[in-house]
Design an enzyme around this catalytic site. Structure first.
Site, PDB file in Angstrom:
ATOM      1  N   ASN A 142      -8.681   3.684   8.162  1.00  0.00           N
ATOM      2  CA  ASN A 142      -8.173   2.503   8.853  1.00  0.00           C
ATOM      3  C   ASN A 142      -8.483   2.492  10.344  1.00  0.00           C
ATOM      4  OD1 ASN A 142      -6.195   4.623   8.066  1.00  0.00           O
ATOM      5  ND2 ASN A 142      -4.956   3.671   9.667  1.00  0.00           N
ATOM      6  N   GLY A 174       0.808  -1.219   0.000  1.00  0.00           N
ATOM      7  CA  GLY A 174       0.000   0.000   0.000  1.00  0.00           C
ATOM      8  C   GLY A 174       0.837   1.264   0.000  1.00  0.00           C
ATOM      9  N   THR A 207      12.229  -7.703 -10.962  1.00  0.00           N
ATOM     10  CA  THR A 207      11.659  -9.035 -11.174  1.00  0.00           C
ATOM     11  C   THR A 207      10.375  -9.190 -10.372  1.00  0.00           C
ATOM     12  OG1 THR A 207      13.848  -9.949 -11.548  1.00  0.00           O
ATOM     13  CG2 THR A 207      12.129 -11.513 -10.936  1.00  0.00           C
ATOM     14  N   CYS A 238       1.008   2.217  13.235  1.00  0.00           N
ATOM     15  CA  CYS A 238       2.228   2.990  12.997  1.00  0.00           C
ATOM     16  C   CYS A 238       2.507   3.971  14.125  1.00  0.00           C
ATOM     17  CB  CYS A 238       2.108   3.749  11.687  1.00  0.00           C
ATOM     18  SG  CYS A 238       1.416   2.736  10.375  1.00  0.00           S
TER      19      CYS A 238
HETATM   20  C1  LIG Z   1      -1.987  -0.593   5.998  1.00  0.00           C
HETATM   21  C2  LIG Z   1      -2.333   0.611   5.210  1.00  0.00           C
HETATM   22  C3  LIG Z   1      -1.438   1.172   4.294  1.00  0.00           C
HETATM   23  C4  LIG Z   1      -0.041   0.633   4.110  1.00  0.00           C
HETATM   24  O1  LIG Z   1      -0.017  -0.591   3.419  1.00  0.00           O
HETATM   25  P1  LIG Z   1       1.327  -1.463   3.443  1.00  0.00           P
HETATM   26  O2  LIG Z   1       1.058  -2.568   2.486  1.00  0.00           O
HETATM   27  O3  LIG Z   1       1.492  -1.940   4.840  1.00  0.00           O
HETATM   28  O4  LIG Z   1       2.441  -0.584   2.977  1.00  0.00           O
HETATM   29  C5  LIG Z   1      -1.836   2.282   3.583  1.00  0.00           C
HETATM   30  N1  LIG Z   1      -3.058   2.805   3.746  1.00  0.00           N
HETATM   31  C6  LIG Z   1      -3.960   2.307   4.605  1.00  0.00           C
HETATM   32  C7  LIG Z   1      -5.301   2.930   4.729  1.00  0.00           C
HETATM   33  C8  LIG Z   1      -3.623   1.195   5.369  1.00  0.00           C
HETATM   34  O5  LIG Z   1      -4.513   0.708   6.247  1.00  0.00           O
END
Ligand SMILES: *Cc1c(COP(=O)(O)O)cnc(C)c1O
Length: 399
Positions: free
Chosen positions: A152, A72, A238, A326
């Site tokens: 989130n 993400g 890759t 985080c």
């Molecule tokens: C977890 C999350 C991310 C980050 O994704 P990763 O694959 O851990 O880098 C970004 N945005 C939201 C809303 C998330 O919940």
């Protein structure tokens, strides 16, 4: 006793069926997809299938609209940086105060180092976007609008299809961080004007370290990672073959379980939430009523420290979170709840319980059994609680 996992917005358990789908692509079909010999051939076919599986979950019109990334965070970075490069003469970004750090940290950096103007649109007490401020921020200078599909921490859903139309009317591109939405709510990109969408494997029972950025056909894209011709020259390196296969399998499973998410998982979440609100006084429910992800509950206990609640829940075999993973470990209250203007008495007392299809009714029973006692015990030791409620007797016993 089986531990209860209620931190699925931080990460999910990789589904055993996903692991099974991935395994042959480590030691058996280990070829490079770009190789023309037999070892690469089988891999190419499997990657095609995985791409179709993800395309189906997103309702994307074409499978080549998907660019695989490391997750993400990379997808968010790639989308934002690409838009600034392709939207000539436009150097402003419109986003929100409640985005994930994957967006907020980058736009703050761009503002500081490149003079990009960033409009951070606020939210109300329920976490709903200030639509007037949003409309007012759009201008011929707007390169990109980036608004998350679902938050989130609270699960609140944003009206992304509508926001995308408004962005286009202003000549801007529209990106959505849909990391929390994909796999939990129905998505049909071909019926929207969304230009770019970020997702991540480990939030939908897929593996960690794999994600994707959807880029609508016809939308100009400049790669973040330059190198070989992989992903049609849009992301060098890759291919993460086992990851891509795993993400495809996870996408197919998520689609198959979508209805269950909307009904059974939501019913569990609602019972959990209502049980807490009934049994624990001075508790706030954070988020936008029914306009939320079906799996997320965010409550705040007034005059309490959420970290203390979490610690005691953990001892009782229940894993949850105070909000964004985080920021846990720091004592700073969540930027999302701050933006929602939570009363000071509740700002430090947030608890996020995020479910998945793997949770059971017994899990909810367990939380409702242990949580009210934990809160009562902690409040009995809290001077803030005593001062607010006039109940000083219990505190006296503990000092
Ligand atoms: C977890 C999350 C991310 C980050 O994704 P990763 O694959 O851990 O880098 C970004 N945005 C939201 C809303 C998330 O919940």
């Amino acid at each position: 006793m089986r531990p209860v996992y209620l931190d699925n917005n931080a990460t999910t358990r990789t589904d055993p069926a996903v692991v099974a789908a991935m395994l042959p692509f480590f030691s058996e079909h280990f070829g490079n997809a770009s190789s023309t010999h037999a070892f690469g051939e089988h891999v190419g076919e499997a990657l095609k299938k995985a791409r179709k599986q993800l395309q189906a979950l997103l309702g994307a019109q074409f499978d080549h609209e998907i660019i695989y990334t490391s997750g993400g965070t990379e997808s968010d970075n790639a989308a934002i940086l690409s838009a600034l490069e392709t939207q000539e003469g436009r150097d402003e970004i419109v986003t929100t105060t409640v985005e994930h750090p994957a967006v907020l940290t980058l736009v703050a950096h761009l503002e500081k180092t490149r003079g990009i103007k960033v409009h951070l649109i606020g939210v109300d007490r329920q976490g709903r976007l200030d639509l007037d401020a949003f409309a007012a921020a759009l201008s011929p200078k707007t390169a990109l609008v980036s608004v998350m599909w679902a938050n989130n921490e609270t699960g609140t859903l944003f009206p992304v299809a509508d926001l995308a139309r408004q962005a286009h009317a202003a000549g801007a591109l529209f990106h959505t961080d849909a990391v929390q939405a994909v796999g939990k709510v129905a998505i049909d990109l071909k019926s929207t004007e969304i230009d770019m969408l970020s997702l991540s494997g480990h939030k939908l029972h897929g593996p960690k370290g794999i994600g994707a950025l959807y880029v609508r056909k016809g939308v100009k894209f400049r790669p973040l990672v330059r190198g070989g011709h992989q992903e049609r020259g849009r992301r060098g390196g890759t291919e993460n073959v086992p990851g891509i296969i795993g993400l495809g399998a996870a996408a197919e499973l998520a689609l198959a379980h979508m209805e269950e998410e909307r009904t059974r998982v939501k019913a569990l979440r609602d019972r959990l939430e209502q049980g807490i609100l009934q049994q624990v006084s001075h508790t706030l429910l954070n988020g936008d009523g029914d306009n939320r992800l079906p799996n997320t509950a965010n409550v705040a206990f007034e005059y309490l420290d959420g970290e203390a609640v979490l610690h005691n829940l953990n001892k009782a075999g229940v894993a949850a979170s105070t909000g964004s993973a985080c920021t846990s470990g720091s004592t700073e209250p969540s930027h999302v709840l701050r933006a929602m203007n939570l009363p000071a008495s509740a700002l430090h007392g947030a608890l996020r319980l995020s479910l998945s299809r793997e949770n059971t009714s017994e899990d909810v029973d367990r939380v409702l059994e242990v949580l009210p006692d934990i809160v009562a015990r902690l409040r009995a030791m809290s001077p803030a609680w005593a001062a607010a409620t006039g109940d000083a007797s219990a505190v006296a016993d503990h000092v």
